[in-house]
Design an enzyme around this catalytic site. Sequence first.
Site, PDB file in Angstrom:
ATOM      1  CG  ASN A 262      -1.687  -1.288   1.331  1.00  0.00           C
ATOM      2  OD1 ASN A 262      -1.213  -2.232   1.967  1.00  0.00           O
ATOM      3  ND2 ASN A 262      -2.838  -1.350   0.709  1.00  0.00           N
TER       4      ASN A 262
ATOM      5  CG  ASP B 274      -0.745  -4.040  11.509  1.00  0.00           C
ATOM      6  OD1 ASP B 274      -0.535  -3.932  10.289  1.00  0.00           O
ATOM      7  OD2 ASP B 274      -1.850  -3.815  12.037  1.00  0.00           O
TER       8      ASP B 274
END
Lengths: 434, 320
Positions: free
Chosen positions: A103, A314
């Site tokens: 992303n 994450d």
Amino acid sequence: MSNANARVAYRNARLLDPASGLDQRGDLLTEGAKIADFGPSLFADGVPEGIEVVDLQGQCLAPGLVDMRVLIGEPGEEEKDTIKSASRAAVAGGITAVVLLPNTDPVTDEVASLEFIARRAREVRLVKVFAYAAATRGTDGNEITEMGLLSRAGAVAFTDGTKAIASAKAMRRALSYARTFDKLIVQHPEEPSLASGGMMNSGERATRLGLVGIPREAEIIMIERDLRLLELSGGRLHFAHVSTGESVDLIRRAKARGLKVTCDTAPHYFALTETDVGDYRTFAKVSPPLRGEMDRRAIVEGLADGTIDAIASDHTPQDQDQKRLPFAQAACGVIGLETLFPLTLELVHKGAMPLLKALACVTVKPAELLGLPLGRIAKGAPADLIAFDLDVPWKVDVAAFKSKSKNSPFEDRPVQGRPLRTVVDGRTVWQFEG
Amino acid sequence: MTGSPHSTTVFPHRHLLGIEGLTASEITTILDLADGYVEQNRQPSKKSSLLDGRTIVNLFFENSTRTRTSFELAGKRLGADVINMSSDGSSVKKGETLIDTAMTLNAMHLDALVVRHADSGAVKLLADKVNCSVINAGDGHHEHPTQGLLDALAIRRRLGSLDGLIVAICGDILHSRVARSNIHLLNAMGARVRCVAPPTLIPSQIDRLGVEIHHSMATGLKDADVVMMLRLQTERMSGQYVPSTREYFYFYGLDYEKLAVAKPHAVVMHPGPMNRGVEIDSEVADDLKRSMILDQVELGVAVRMAVLDLLTRDRRGTDV
């Protein structure tokens, strides 16, 4: 910093290898980029001349961490984190390999994007950098990417990263097509229409704060759907950052039925709950949202019984512009490269998991899921190592972190255990300077 | 939710960001003081010099004529200089701008800042950055404390006390900051609170805030002393939370028939602006024996005067 071709003897270590169950005092020898040998009596006759000696004085020596979920801002949002800043943060956190999400801007959905990442990683030459490629073009959720060509160019698996593959048809095709190359499809399990507009976990806290809630079912429904699609299509499916007890139950049952499904979670899902949102603390805004205490406990249980395969940081850097906002407008995400290790050790210190099992979640297991020959102490294996003090107490100091962004909800958290030295391909790339 | 400690003892808060966290005694302090201001406002000459030389800014990031006017009158009747600032939102989309706005205003040495914002928690974000007192004039779906206080004052003046009353809050509770402030306040003052709405307009686990949930007006209004209607935001209605205004009015719009199950003396309230024929029938809304809607507007000014008075006492060197 040591010479890449040199031989280095790590002496008086507590050798820990979660892959083989090794936990004993001994020494380890690296030669160039590989582990040459290790064992309790490796240097019984002393260390031969010409070998650099690192005396670990009883501290732990384990495989370096493999972080399978890292978002950075390069290319496109370099102010948040670059491959260079994230690499520095990673090695300071004991991580020797990272896997980057697609992303970015542009999205990593073409061979050229993977080549760009590889080139930047070679220039920085700290942590090992791997990359996912997008599962669908532009992560738009419709057309699948050129998975074969992308695999050949180095994509370790396919995912739309922070976005769910919402279309059942696209997910079915992705799972089915990726089988050809034996690649994992990694899903962000959140049903977007149910989660849309949501800001935190649905429940009493969201109601009190007047924030739009995201029901737990947004995650559970997506996992149920995708397990059906996995049965239909075959392939290998991995759910990223699971956060609810039901998610863990579903995956536990699917594994028992023999489905090729795996999952990971992130430290904030076992170390925090929705109450950490406090009075609109945007650093606690993550996707999926922090859940309640029962879910947090279920995540710990899922790790303990092995249903949850891995722990990933994450890492999602957001600069001040994205976080110093009203909660509704603030971006999701926390940085995690430098807290992954101490928060994983919290599970050990609290008695939730034995040390080797916890280490496996951040070393050999993620490596195996992605087909990377990393995360273990073995003769001939890459000399990616972490030396650490298991017990030293310290407080998280985000200001000292190497990441460009500082969006961590763990500031000032008392933790126990910290990396002392990080070795990548035999080179010491970071050392703690207390 | 009321900000950092303040030196006054009876109302020890620097800001008024919400009702949650206020004690019954603190609420009573405000209401008692407001009672006095009701009388002042009914005099031919309404102005005092209490806040002479003080500066209050009404900073509204979201349109609201009645709340802004009420705060403006409250400040002016106490003798303060009141400045209205509004923003259509386009210039404050970025958080830095919101915080910058607060810092800029802070540099102008304000005494109080009244803030309305479309996002829950935005007022707290501002309050953390300024030295003056901040009053929440409504933040997102979170709280609207002066509305809760003025509702309480209206009920107290009409029914004598809040303790033991059955209060039904009806309608779009999901999106209502008024409902949240009222729930906290009424619970603190010993009332029994019911929320009456279709399931789509009931926030998750609101029962944990100490309310009963009803999906039928017949059971929700039974024996109620107070029926508090909320505005239904019609822009949110098409195909989403309720199928149509027609259906909503049929099941949840307040008319005499539905009101008949409440106690004979039950009063009707609405924070305004009303959607006549959607959440309330005009006959009921305009019935001065039952409806307290205009009383609420009148008392709003007095409550806001009381809040401004209390929150500025520290800097005026006055103890409560």
